[in-house]
Design an enzyme around this catalytic site. Structure first.
Site, PDB file in Angstrom:
ATOM      1  N   LYS A 119       0.875  -1.164   0.000  1.00 24.85           N
ATOM      2  CA  LYS A 119       0.000   0.000   0.000  1.00 24.85           C
ATOM      3  C   LYS A 119       0.916   1.218   0.000  1.00 24.85           C
ATOM      4  O   LYS A 119       1.611   1.478   0.972  1.00 24.85           O
ATOM      5  CB  LYS A 119      -0.897   0.012   1.228  1.00 24.85           C
ATOM      6  N   ARG A 160      -8.307  11.435  -6.800  1.00 22.67           N
ATOM      7  CA  ARG A 160      -9.387  10.667  -6.194  1.00 22.67           C
ATOM      8  C   ARG A 160     -10.647  11.500  -6.009  1.00 22.67           C
ATOM      9  O   ARG A 160     -11.742  10.972  -6.051  1.00 22.67           O
ATOM     10  CB  ARG A 160      -8.871  10.150  -4.853  1.00 22.67           C
ATOM     11  N   PHE A 191      -1.639  -0.010 -10.804  1.00 25.82           N
ATOM     12  CA  PHE A 191      -2.073  -1.283 -10.229  1.00 25.82           C
ATOM     13  C   PHE A 191      -3.354  -1.817 -10.841  1.00 25.82           C
ATOM     14  O   PHE A 191      -3.818  -2.877 -10.475  1.00 25.82           O
ATOM     15  CB  PHE A 191      -2.131  -1.273  -8.703  1.00 25.82           C
ATOM     16  N   LYS A 216      -7.450  -3.223   3.055  1.00 26.66           N
ATOM     17  CA  LYS A 216      -6.146  -2.630   3.346  1.00 26.66           C
ATOM     18  C   LYS A 216      -5.764  -2.958   4.775  1.00 26.66           C
ATOM     19  O   LYS A 216      -6.618  -2.961   5.662  1.00 26.66           O
ATOM     20  CB  LYS A 216      -6.186  -1.115   3.124  1.00 26.66           C
TER      21      LYS A 216
HETATM   22  P1  AMP Z   1      -7.074   4.978   2.419  1.00 27.12           P
HETATM   23  O1  AMP Z   1      -6.580   6.286   1.890  1.00 27.12           O
HETATM   24  O2  AMP Z   1      -6.423   4.550   3.697  1.00 27.12           O
HETATM   25  O3  AMP Z   1      -8.582   4.871   2.385  1.00 27.12           O
HETATM   26  O4  AMP Z   1      -6.604   3.852   1.401  1.00 27.12           O
HETATM   27  C1  AMP Z   1      -7.023   3.830   0.080  1.00 27.12           C
HETATM   28  C2  AMP Z   1      -5.933   4.381  -0.771  1.00 27.12           C
HETATM   29  O5  AMP Z   1      -4.824   3.521  -0.765  1.00 27.12           O
HETATM   30  C3  AMP Z   1      -6.258   4.485  -2.209  1.00 27.12           C
HETATM   31  O6  AMP Z   1      -7.012   5.591  -2.543  1.00 27.12           O
HETATM   32  C4  AMP Z   1      -4.881   4.562  -2.840  1.00 27.12           C
HETATM   33  O7  AMP Z   1      -4.462   5.907  -2.940  1.00 27.12           O
HETATM   34  C5  AMP Z   1      -3.997   3.908  -1.840  1.00 27.12           C
HETATM   35  N1  AMP Z   1      -3.251   2.772  -2.353  1.00 27.12           N
HETATM   36  C6  AMP Z   1      -1.946   2.636  -2.119  1.00 27.12           C
HETATM   37  N2  AMP Z   1      -1.479   1.526  -2.673  1.00 27.12           N
HETATM   38  C7  AMP Z   1      -2.502   0.918  -3.294  1.00 27.12           C
HETATM   39  C8  AMP Z   1      -2.627  -0.284  -4.055  1.00 27.12           C
HETATM   40  N3  AMP Z   1      -1.598  -1.088  -4.259  1.00 27.12           N
HETATM   41  N4  AMP Z   1      -3.873  -0.579  -4.533  1.00 27.12           N
HETATM   42  C9  AMP Z   1      -4.933   0.233  -4.299  1.00 27.12           C
HETATM   43  N5  AMP Z   1      -4.864   1.375  -3.600  1.00 27.12           N
HETATM   44  C10 AMP Z   1      -3.657   1.724  -3.102  1.00 27.12           C
END
Ligand code: AMP
Length: 653
Positions: free
Chosen positions: A307, A331, A404, A515
């Site tokens: 991530k 986003r 990805f 995640k």
């Molecule tokens: P969060 O911001 O904690 O809700 O996590 C979602 C975000 O993780 C996504 O919007 C992406 O920007 C990020 N992200 C980072 N690495 C990845 C990955 N390998 N696949 C999908 N999302 C990712």
């Protein structure tokens, strides 16, 4: 000719209607009526568009360019009210539209009959989008407001500010269009997704041509999001539907309290191999490892990736209709292409005739060219939002796109293919393009100024800007746990797990992607000040500044947070703050330092923003700690410890 009053009246009615079904029925009825009155006109489409709170279709790049300052000036001019009255109204409602209604019902506008048509509004918006000066734009707004009834003015302002606050999402309007035109809702949604034109979809729905909608590039598709899980076992459970059996002897240990968490937590956390005990069972090496079972789970059909802590983005390129055009969307669906010229230059090399149009999903990362790894978000953050990116910034924070997912290729939307298949295609596409999608570290800025950006003369080495995020199928919670530690050792945030057979669900935070990231630690802090909120939190002290204890026993602010508490808790906090105000500075009050909060955050940065010399990234309140005396809050020393425990030690610009 339908009147804008129809939108305003329905919006007012819907604002007071909590039931979604009733809302949908009311919207469908109104759209039907507008369509029936003038079936050949654009009215039904405009009605739907405006009710959804959008002045233009998403595929339409035009912008009103009218912010709060311009609109409030226009409102003052039209209503004859003064600043004080407007500020008071704004304070009361937290919303300029609602404040306008208060001001205008007391003005001659109150007696005005509705005459502004939807087309008048569309014409005014079109004029605003092309207005060369603020003066011209402001006069168009004023002219429209002068013709509006107070209720129309309220909703015109809300519409121009892009925030209707009537509890109507675009998806509800899509459903209403389907009902009104007696068309399948999936067909309406699909047309909107492909063409990004709500008004156009309404028109198609009534004309029976929804099936003819075709994908257009250069408008953002929704991003698929992930749900959080706390442990590898929980991730396994999500993908297999059953919990992984944990040996009875291995009891769940309580998480280490932060007081006992050692300073070298990282050394422990990032150790390469977990230690094994005599029977070969894996011993937990960190909090995430707790409860890891020895036996591999069966049937975990999920891909694991790091991530990354960068900026989520979608890249559109290779369109035959507009060769060389590249668009990068964030986003929150903004076009951020200008902020990443290196990526624009690189992706402009995708050739329509050879490669076809492509839409990638991925993460923009600041990239350490020497060490070939991502730079901390705090470093990338310094250039996000910059519209003109100088050569200095290009060198200081080079960027790459870590792909990805592949959303569109070969003239086909790939969202409904299983991830396994999308991933195969992504790999093939990246392999073909990787050496071509390059751009120089720096460019000849004079050439760029003369608008030849895409062909700017290289001055320095070329950088491959398209990367593919390494991905593999995982086997067990143990496997996930190890990968998590590896990802953290690479200074990434954690890991993502994605069901191999899952389709891409735009705009959804589903269970097919999860995640795994862990709070770094939490801090117990004391609230020292509070700020009034906006919108539904207007008039409520909902934004808290908080401090930790300094060496000399004093307090030093370390952050500010507004998320995490329930509305009831905020109301309680706010009332308490009012009573414990030390100094009233209007929008901000300093308060007696008595209220202790536990806060979480993504990381700690060195920063000049607060007196402690630190700031937090994404702080959120976990709970109000009525159980904890102020004397026992955390110290600046503890903040420093957490700061030092981070692999990257971010510094805020
Ligand atoms: P969060 O911001 O904690 O809700 O996590 C979602 C975000 O993780 C996504 O919007 C992406 O920007 C990020 N992200 C980072 N690495 C990845 C990955 N390998 N696949 C999908 N999302 C990712």
């Amino acid at each position: 000719m339908a009147l804008f009053a129809a939108v305003a009246e329905l919006a007012e009615e819907l604002a007071g209607e909590p039931g979604k079904l009733k809302k949908r029925t009311a919207i469908a009825g109104a759209i039907s009526a507008v369509h029936a009155a003038a079936p050949e006109s654009e009215d039904a489409g405009l009605f739907a568009l405006y009710l959804a709170g959008t002045p233009f279709a998403e595929a339409d790049a035009r912008k009103l360019n009218a912010g709060g300052a311009l609109l409030s000036k226009a409102l003052l001019a039209v209503s004859g009210a003064n600043d004080v009255a407007l500020t008071a109204g704004y304070r009361r409602h937290g919303d300029m539209g609602a404040a306008a209604l208060d001001l205008l019902v007391a003005s001659p506008a109150a007696g005005r009959a509705a005459e502004l048509t939807l087309v008048d509004v569309a014409d005014a918006f079109a004029g605003m989008a092309v207005a060369k000066t603020t003066l011209i734009r402001a006069s168009l707004v004023e002219e429209m407001l002068r013709r509006a009834t107070p209720l129309e003015a309220k909703y015109l302002l809300k519409l121009m500010l892009g925030d209707m606050r009537i509890g109507v999402k675009q998806s509800l309007v899509e459903e209403a269009i389907a009902v009104a035109a007696n068309a399948p809702v999936e067909a309406v949604r699909r047309a909107v997704m492909l063409e990004a034109d709500l008004a156009g979809a309404a028109k198609r729905a009534f004309a029976g041509t929804l099936a003819e909608a075709r994908m257009r590039l250069f408008h953002p598709l929704g991003f698929m999001l992930a749900s959080p899980v706390d442990t590898p076992e929980e991730a396994v459970e999500r993908f297999t539907g059953k919990p992984e059996k944990v040996p009875a002897v291995q009891e769940k240990k309580p998480r280490k309290s932060k007081k006992t968490q050692s300073l070298d937590a990282d050394a422990e956390e990032f150790s390469d191999a977990p230690s094994t005990d005599v029977i070969g069972r894996v011993e937990p090496v960190n909090a995430v490892s707790e409860n890891v079972a020895a036996s591999p789970a069966r049937g975990v059909e999920a891909f694991l990736e790091d991530k990354y802590d960068g900026m989520r983005a979608q890249v559109h390129c290779g369109d035959a209709g507009q060769p060389g055009r590249v668009a990068i969307y964030s986003r929150n669906r903004e076009d951020v292409t200008e902020s990443f010229p290196e990526l624009e230059e690189a992706f402009a090399k995708v050739r329509p005739e050879q490669d076809g149009a492509l839409i990638f999903d991925g993460e923009i990362l600041g990239w350490d060219l020497e060490q070939a790894r991502a730079l901390p978000f705090a470093v990338l953050g310094q250039r996000i939002g910059r519209k003109r990116v100088s050569n200095e910034w290009r060198q200081l924070v080079p960027v790459v796109f870590m792909a990805f997912d592949l959303m569109y290729a070969g003239g086909e939307l790939l969202l409904e293919l299983p991830l396994r298949e999308r991933r195969n295609r992504l790999e093939a596409v990246v392999e073909k393009l990787v050496e071509r999608v390059v751009s120089p570290v720096v460019v000849d800025e004079r050439a760029r100024d003369s608008q030849t950006v895409l062909f700017a003369v290289a001055d320095g080495a070329s950088v491959e800007r398209l990367m593919i995020s390494p991905s593999r199928l995982v086997e067990s919670a143990e496997d996930i746990d190890r990968s998590y530690a590896d990802a953290r050792a690479r200074a990434n945030e954690g890991v993502m797990l994605k069901a191999a057979e899952s389709v891409y669900q735009p705009g959804r935070r589903g269970l097919a992607w999860v995640k795994l990231k862990r709070e770094l630690a939490t801090l117990d802090v004391v609230v020292t000040g509070a700020e009034f909120g906006h919108g539904k939190r207007a008039g409520i002290l909902s934004d808290y500044t908080f401090a930790v204890r300094a060496d000399d026993g004093g307090l030093l602010n370390v952050g500010k947070a507004y998320s995490g508490l329930t509305d009831a808790e905020i109301a309680e906090m706010s009332a308490w703050m009012m009573e414990h105000t030390l100094e009233d500075r209007g929008f901000f009050r300093t308060v007696e330092p008595l209220m202790v909060l536990e806060v979480a955050f993504n990381n700690i940065m060195r920063s000049g923003r607060h007196a402690s010399g630190f700031a937090m990234r994404f702080p959120r309140i976990l709970r109000i700690r009525t159980d904890k005396p102020v004397e026992e809050i955390d110290t600046v020393e503890r903040v420093e410890e957490i700061y030092q425990s981070q692999v990257d030690k971010p510094v805020e610009a």
